[in-house]
Design a protein around this motif. Structure first.
Motif, PDB file in Angstrom:
ATOM      1  N   ASN A 143      -4.309   1.104   5.195  1.00 30.92           N
ATOM      2  CA  ASN A 143      -3.430   2.269   5.072  1.00 30.92           C
ATOM      3  C   ASN A 143      -3.246   2.864   6.460  1.00 30.92           C
ATOM      4  N   GLU A 144      -2.115   2.624   7.046  1.00 31.98           N
ATOM      5  CA  GLU A 144      -1.857   3.024   8.442  1.00 31.98           C
ATOM      6  C   GLU A 144      -2.015   4.529   8.648  1.00 31.98           C
ATOM      7  N   GLU A 145      -1.490   5.318   7.709  1.00 31.01           N
ATOM      8  CA  GLU A 145      -1.537   6.776   7.851  1.00 31.01           C
ATOM      9  C   GLU A 145      -2.973   7.301   7.831  1.00 31.01           C
ATOM     10  N   ILE A 146      -3.778   6.831   6.855  1.00 31.49           N
ATOM     11  CA  ILE A 146      -5.165   7.284   6.767  1.00 31.49           C
ATOM     12  C   ILE A 146      -5.973   6.777   7.962  1.00 31.49           C
ATOM     13  N   GLN A 192      -4.913   6.256  11.068  1.00 28.40           N
ATOM     14  CA  GLN A 192      -4.612   7.109  12.215  1.00 28.40           C
ATOM     15  C   GLN A 192      -5.259   8.483  12.080  1.00 28.40           C
ATOM     16  N   ASP A 193      -5.335   8.972  10.841  1.00 26.32           N
ATOM     17  CA  ASP A 193      -5.989  10.257  10.590  1.00 26.32           C
ATOM     18  C   ASP A 193      -7.468  10.186  10.971  1.00 26.32           C
TER      19      ASP A 193
END
Length: 314
Positions: A200-203, A205-206
């Motif tokens: 999951n790219e978004e998580i 980066q988070d």
């Protein structure tokens, strides 16, 4: 001399009882905290239309009545699991457990997080289970005794019998296995998403940004003199979760307990980090909830291991 399980049950009872006493008081009395009381009033306007027993009973309470009934039950049962006699403690524990089950259903139906009622429900289950293990003869005698002087006693004994049967099923060996597998799968995902952006790219980066904040307040820096760079810190935590999670899910005995302790330490470090940074509880509610659940799972594992050892000796 009190057993370790009895002491843990007492400590948990006081903590959980005070939480429910405050929760009930806030729902009933604006003077306790006007902002929270108003927030509760607003929330129950949302909860009332999806009352869990509406389809069974054909009754859907008004938001105000719903809030007052739940608040009154919490205000009575919260102190009850601390102060009442053993049989009434069991009844109060059961009432609060049912309320938490209803809360989980309500939040799930609304698409909201329900980790708080889930954790409180697990803690109530642990309290009951530990009391049964810690004082088996006393608890069972009080739970099954029918006192002819009080007409409520037969009903109390029946409730205790039902409650005992349910919790033997819910908090026995099967529950330990289910909880271990569920937590194992969750921690595998948590570890994988910290390492691989493909998950999951978004998580991902988070987490990269978060560990940039976490690194300067590494909990063991004062003790070890070492402060890891953010990428190393993130990768170490992720691999720890990925290795310990399958151990927790697949193994009992020493390996399962070791994995439980390791993951408990990781979550404890996460909670300490957020507290050091002064973050609001909402930012580390997941770590706090998992910390409590892992602690309860550890206690249940030890109780089951003790039971197995005694049965083997006999």
């Amino acid at each position: 001399m009190a057993s370790v399980g009895g002491i843990v049950a007492t400590v948990l009872s006081v903590l959980v009882g005070l939480v429910f006493a405050f929760s009930g008081a806030v729902k009933l009395f604006p003077a306790v905290n006007p902002d929270l009381h108003q927030e509760m009033a607003t929330k129950f306007s949302t909860y009332s239309p999806i009352f869990p027993l509406a389809d069974v009973t054909g009754f859907r309470p008004s938001p105000e009545l719903y809030r007052q009934v739940v608040g009154s039950l919490e205000l009575i049962s919260g102190p009850g699991i601390i102060l009442f006699p053993a049989e009434l403690k069991t009844v109060c524990n059961g009432i609060l457990f049912v309320i938490m089950c209803g809360a989980c259903y309500t939040h799930f139906a609304l698409g909201e997080p329900f980790i708080v009622p889930m954790v409180l429900g697990a803690m109530l289950g642990c309290i009951y289970f530990l009391r049964q293990q810690g004082e088996p003869s006393k608890e069972k005698a009080q739970c099954h005794r029918v006192n002819v002087q009080f007409s409520i006693k037969p009903l109390g004994a029946l409730l205790c019998n039902i409650y005992t049967a349910l919790f033997k099923m819910a908090f026995g060996k099967l529950a330990v296995t289910i909880a271990s597998v569920t937590l194992g799968v969750l921690f595998v995902f948590k570890g994988a998403v910290k390492l691989f952006p493909e998950v999951n790219e978004e998580i991902y980066q988070d987490f990269v940004m978060r560990f940039g904040r976490y690194s300067p307040v590494f909990p063991l820096a004062d003790l070890t003199g070492f402060r890891p760079p953010p990428d190393l810190y993130r990768q170490f935590v992720a691999w720890t979760e990925l290795v310990a999670a399958p151990m927790l899910a697949l193994f009992g005995g020493i390996l399962g307990t070791l994995a439980n302790v390791i993951l408990f330490g990781v979550m404890l470090g996460g909670v300490c980090t957020h507290l050091t940074l002064g973050d609001p509880v909402s930012l580390f509610a997941q770590e706090l909830g998992l910390l409590i659940v892992l602690g309860c799972l550890f206690v249940l594992r030890r109780v089951e291991a003790s039971k197995a050892a005694k049965e083997k000796e006999q």
